[in-house]
Write a protein that holds these residues in place. Structure first.
Motif, PDB file in Angstrom:
ATOM      1  N   LEU A 124       0.826  -1.206   0.000  1.00  0.00           N
ATOM      2  CA  LEU A 124       0.000   0.000   0.000  1.00  0.00           C
ATOM      3  C   LEU A 124       0.861   1.257   0.000  1.00  0.00           C
ATOM      4  N   SER A 125       1.981   1.213   0.714  1.00  0.00           N
ATOM      5  CA  SER A 125       2.868   2.379   0.719  1.00  0.00           C
ATOM      6  C   SER A 125       3.410   2.643  -0.680  1.00  0.00           C
ATOM      7  N   ASP A 126       3.574   1.583  -1.473  1.00  0.00           N
ATOM      8  CA  ASP A 126       3.976   1.773  -2.866  1.00  0.00           C
ATOM      9  C   ASP A 126       2.853   2.421  -3.672  1.00  0.00           C
ATOM     10  N   MET A 127       1.646   1.944  -3.490  1.00  0.00           N
ATOM     11  CA  MET A 127       0.543   2.465  -4.289  1.00  0.00           C
ATOM     12  C   MET A 127       0.283   3.944  -4.008  1.00  0.00           C
ATOM     13  N   VAL A 128       0.384   4.347  -2.739  1.00  0.00           N
ATOM     14  CA  VAL A 128       0.150   5.756  -2.406  1.00  0.00           C
ATOM     15  C   VAL A 128       1.431   6.571  -2.476  1.00  0.00           C
ATOM     16  N   GLN A 129       2.573   5.871  -2.707  1.00  0.00           N
ATOM     17  CA  GLN A 129       3.887   6.506  -2.824  1.00  0.00           C
ATOM     18  C   GLN A 129       4.212   7.380  -1.617  1.00  0.00           C
ATOM     19  N   SER A 130       4.097   6.773  -0.450  1.00  0.00           N
ATOM     20  CA  SER A 130       4.495   7.447   0.784  1.00  0.00           C
ATOM     21  C   SER A 130       5.083   6.418   1.736  1.00  0.00           C
ATOM     22  N   ARG A 131       6.234   6.738   2.289  1.00  0.00           N
ATOM     23  CA  ARG A 131       6.909   5.839   3.243  1.00  0.00           C
ATOM     24  C   ARG A 131       6.862   6.379   4.674  1.00  0.00           C
ATOM     25  N   HIS A 132       6.247   7.547   4.834  1.00  0.00           N
ATOM     26  CA  HIS A 132       6.338   8.237   6.127  1.00  0.00           C
ATOM     27  C   HIS A 132       5.830   7.388   7.278  1.00  0.00           C
ATOM     28  N   ALA A 133       4.741   6.649   7.058  1.00  0.00           N
ATOM     29  CA  ALA A 133       4.173   5.825   8.130  1.00  0.00           C
ATOM     30  C   ALA A 133       5.077   4.655   8.495  1.00  0.00           C
ATOM     31  N   LEU A 134       6.049   4.343   7.639  1.00  0.00           N
ATOM     32  CA  LEU A 134       6.964   3.229   7.904  1.00  0.00           C
ATOM     33  C   LEU A 134       8.186   3.656   8.687  1.00  0.00           C
ATOM     34  N   HIS A 135       8.388   4.951   8.846  1.00  0.00           N
ATOM     35  CA  HIS A 135       9.541   5.415   9.622  1.00  0.00           C
ATOM     36  C   HIS A 135       9.566   4.720  10.983  1.00  0.00           C
ATOM     37  N   GLU A 157       1.712  -7.261  14.539  1.00  0.00           N
ATOM     38  CA  GLU A 157       1.089  -6.604  13.398  1.00  0.00           C
ATOM     39  C   GLU A 157       1.448  -5.120  13.388  1.00  0.00           C
ATOM     40  N   PRO A 158       1.564  -4.524  12.194  1.00  0.00           N
ATOM     41  CA  PRO A 158       1.900  -3.089  12.121  1.00  0.00           C
ATOM     42  C   PRO A 158       0.677  -2.213  12.338  1.00  0.00           C
ATOM     43  N   ILE A 159       0.910  -1.037  12.907  1.00  0.00           N
ATOM     44  CA  ILE A 159      -0.117   0.000  13.020  1.00  0.00           C
ATOM     45  C   ILE A 159       0.448   1.240  12.337  1.00  0.00           C
ATOM     46  N   ALA A 160      -0.169   1.643  11.229  1.00  0.00           N
ATOM     47  CA  ALA A 160       0.312   2.794  10.471  1.00  0.00           C
ATOM     48  C   ALA A 160      -0.519   4.026  10.796  1.00  0.00           C
ATOM     49  N   TYR A 161       0.153   5.150  10.925  1.00  0.00           N
ATOM     50  CA  TYR A 161      -0.547   6.423  11.063  1.00  0.00           C
ATOM     51  C   TYR A 161       0.401   7.521  10.588  1.00  0.00           C
ATOM     52  N   ASP A 162      -0.096   8.769  10.564  1.00  0.00           N
ATOM     53  CA  ASP A 162       0.686   9.880  10.023  1.00  0.00           C
ATOM     54  C   ASP A 162       1.217   9.482   8.640  1.00  0.00           C
ATOM     55  N   LEU A 163       0.275   9.180   7.739  1.00  0.00           N
ATOM     56  CA  LEU A 163       0.616   8.569   6.454  1.00  0.00           C
ATOM     57  C   LEU A 163       1.318   9.530   5.505  1.00  0.00           C
ATOM     58  N   ASN A 164       1.028  10.826   5.636  1.00  0.00           N
ATOM     59  CA  ASN A 164       1.776  11.850   4.898  1.00  0.00           C
ATOM     60  C   ASN A 164       1.745  11.608   3.389  1.00  0.00           C
ATOM     61  N   ILE A 165       0.548  11.431   2.840  1.00  0.00           N
ATOM     62  CA  ILE A 165       0.382  11.178   1.410  1.00  0.00           C
ATOM     63  C   ILE A 165       0.282  12.530   0.698  1.00  0.00           C
ATOM     64  N   PHE A 166       1.356  12.928   0.041  1.00  0.00           N
ATOM     65  CA  PHE A 166       1.410  14.251  -0.589  1.00  0.00           C
ATOM     66  C   PHE A 166       0.551  14.307  -1.845  1.00  0.00           C
ATOM     67  N   ASP A 167       0.039  15.507  -2.145  1.00  0.00           N
ATOM     68  CA  ASP A 167      -0.734  15.708  -3.364  1.00  0.00           C
ATOM     69  C   ASP A 167       0.141  15.637  -4.603  1.00  0.00           C
ATOM     70  N   SER A 168       1.324  16.229  -4.525  1.00  0.00           N
ATOM     71  CA  SER A 168       2.211  16.251  -5.680  1.00  0.00           C
ATOM     72  C   SER A 168       2.730  14.850  -5.967  1.00  0.00           C
ATOM     73  N   ARG A 169       2.897  14.555  -7.238  1.00  0.00           N
ATOM     74  CA  ARG A 169       3.355  13.235  -7.646  1.00  0.00           C
ATOM     75  C   ARG A 169       4.863  13.247  -7.851  1.00  0.00           C
ATOM     76  N   SER A 170       5.530  12.229  -7.314  1.00  0.00           N
ATOM     77  CA  SER A 170       6.973  12.120  -7.493  1.00  0.00           C
ATOM     78  C   SER A 170       7.288  11.852  -8.956  1.00  0.00           C
ATOM     79  N   PRO A 171       8.347  12.469  -9.495  1.00  0.00           N
ATOM     80  CA  PRO A 171       8.704  12.220 -10.896  1.00  0.00           C
ATOM     81  C   PRO A 171       9.147  10.778 -11.139  1.00  0.00           C
ATOM     82  N   ASN A 172       9.605  10.108 -10.093  1.00  0.00           N
ATOM     83  CA  ASN A 172      10.031   8.712 -10.204  1.00  0.00           C
ATOM     84  C   ASN A 172       9.196   7.843  -9.274  1.00  0.00           C
TER      85      ASN A 172
END
Length: 539
Positions: free
Chosen positions: A235-246, A262-277
């Motif tokens: 899911l972190s790949d699909m939303v392109q955010s790793r912040h919750a995995l820190h 089991e993991p508990i994710a929060y503060d997902l930090n999914i930015f609006d701008s799309r990464s070029p890569n």
């Protein structure tokens, strides 16, 4: 904009009114001034002050304090972020502990949809919503309310109560006293549970299993729920955010039923701008023994050293990249999502949720990577006519591990002599937003630095052989790929001739994926491509 604002009044948000005594409000204000002066907010148990919270005609006694290490939480003159604890046996919206903050802190609807995605995927999620807030008579813009870590979070996810904790997960590279200085886990509400013998047994079980993993006595997949961990990574790949995995952000739950973490994710930090890569968190990661030197020791990359976790991650990527996954998700959340956006428009009439199309584009990219047109570079090496063994020289040109399923010759499939999974092609990591592991104790960084300095004069010098360096540099000079010889037994009744190479294809798939790829065989030895004079070997 006007239309959005007018429509916002059709939404009916919950409203809370917080009242803090003047002297206690001054205490919070002093804490804020201190944070502004030093550039960050430092917490202590003395920071909590008493307050009352009114909701739907009922008044609750609560404790409240400032929250947020960075100044986005408290730089405004009045609109601060707060942590709230409801006293006694009461709750608010089913929560005992929660935070309230400005919606932009968690990027508005991005966090809301993120937690809905976690729930939809069968992972632990936090309750996250938008409400009207008044503090000491001052009406705030629409605020976000976010559940905190407490047993009702677990109960709301239909799980049995168990410890919630932070963990320091790097397997140890140094011997001696350094190990004993680093605590395996820090649990929430230690004081509350310290006299609960049954609960503390669960704490000790969680701690011992994390410690066994850190010491290399148990693999990742025997300690963690790899189905859920693999799903979160995907899911972190699909939303392109790793912040919750820190390491400083992710939390864990020890499930007393499965005895897995089991993991508990929060503060997902999914930015609006799309990464070029587009960055896969599992790209170029390799599963191998704990002693292997080719994989990262940083969290969360270290988890990919476990073969089963890697497989579950790829399986999860395949599941979430199916277009039906998002189609059904957005269908189920459509009405509620529209209601939340209307509510936000009261204070933010220009706001738009922009990630839906990006999620679909990311899905498509994931699908292409899981179903490559070609994943292997394959050279014919030789045939042993006496042993009836075909040798192929194979390298992975994909950033995921690739499983060699067999050779297709005139409709017949010849499997390799042993399971063959060619490790991912090495590439320079471009993922920038996953930090090294952070200690769970406030003084841990200093402790680690102190220990490493003490150890540096006692660590053995390792001799690096010149011929090994030369061999590696020679391989990289010619190909940039890592080749290995894979053996296939030629079945009885099949007479090998050189022209069979042209009619053969190597069948492979990304390890853990379903789709198969057909790869051509280059009908000469690799060293001939390198311009080295060497006869083809036949024996």
């Amino acid at each position: 904009m006007v239309g959005s604002y007018l429509k916002s009044f059709s939404a009916s948000p919950e409203k809370i009114v917080i009242n803090i005594k003047h002297k206690d409000y001054l205490k919070l204000a002093y804490k804020r001034q201190e944070a502004l002066r030093i550039g960050r907010l430092n917490y202590s148990p003395e920071d909590w002050v008493a307050a009352t919270l009114a909701h739907r005609g009922e008044t609750h006694k609560v404790d409240i304090r400032l929250k947020g290490m960075l100044n986005e939480h408290w730089k405004d003159k009045y609109e601060w972020s707060f942590k709230v604890k409801v006293k006694g046996g009461e709750t608010l919206f089913g929560m005992k502990r929660f935070a309230i903050q400005r919606p932009r802190t968690r990027l508005f609807m991005n966090e809301w949809y993120g937690h809905k995605l976690l729930k939809y995927s069968g992972l632990i999620y936090l309750r996250y919503d938008f409400i009207d807030v008044t503090v000491n008579g001052r009406n705030f813009p629409v605020y976000a309310i976010e559940e905190n870590f407490e047993k009702r979070l677990i109960e709301n996810n239909h799980l049995r109560e168990g410890p919630i904790f932070m963990a320091y997960l790097a397997p140890f590279l140094f011997p001696g006293d350094l190990k004993s200085n680093i605590k395996a886990i820090d649990i929430y509400q230690t004081t509350k549970y310290s006299r609960n013998l049954e609960f503390m047994k669960l704490v000790r079980m969680a701690e011992s299993r994390v410690e066994a993993y850190r010491q290399g006595d148990l693999p990742f997949s025997k300690v963690f729920d790899v189905n859920k961990m693999g799903k979160l990574l995907a899911l972190s790949d699909m939303v392109q955010s790793r912040h919750a995995l820190h390491a400083r952000n992710i939390r864990f739950y020890f499930n007393p039923v499965t005895s897995l973490i089991e993991p508990i994710a929060y503060d997902l930090n999914i930015f609006d701008s799309r990464s070029p890569n587009f960055n896969f968190i599992g790209a170029s990661q390799r599963f191998m023994d704990q002693e292997g030197i080719d994989s990262s020791w940083k969290w969360p990359f270290v988890a990919f050293r476990d073969k089963l976790l890697f497989k579950k991650y790829i399986e999860a990527l395949e599941e979430i990249s199916d277009k039906n996954f998002l189609d059904q998700f957005f269908l189920e959340t459509k009405n509620e999502g529209q209601e939340k956006i209307r509510l936000l428009h009261r204070s933010f009439p220009f706001y738009e949720f922009k990630k839906k199309e990006v999620f679909y584009e990311n899905q498509e990219y994931i699908r292409r990577q899981l179903h490559p047109l070609k994943s292997l570079s394959i050279y014919f090496d030789r045939v042993s006519e006496e042993d009836r063994i075909l040798y192929l020289d194979i390298a992975n040109i994909h950033t995921f591990p690739v499983e060699v399923l067999g050779i297709s010759i005139d409709g017949r499939i010849i499997k390799p002599l042993q399971e063959t999974i060619v490790q991912a092609k090495k590439t320079k990591s471009v993922i920038q937003d996953v930090t090294p592991l952070y200690p769970t104790l406030t003084n841990m960084a200093e402790e680690i630095l102190k220990e490493v300095k003490a150890l540096k004069n006692h660590l053995p010098m390792v001799e690096v052989k010149k011929e090994k360096i030369n061999k590696k540099s020679k391989t990289e000079k010619f190909s940039g790929l890592e080749h290995e010889i894979v053996k296939f037994r030629i079945p009885e009744g099949l007479d090998w001739t050189d022209d069979l190479v042209f009619r053969s294809r190597v069948i492979s798939k990304v390890f853990g994926a379903k789709s198969e790829t057909s790869n051509e065989i280059i009908p000469w030895a690799r060293h001939e491509d390198m311009g080295i004079s060497k006869n083809r070997i036949k024996s």
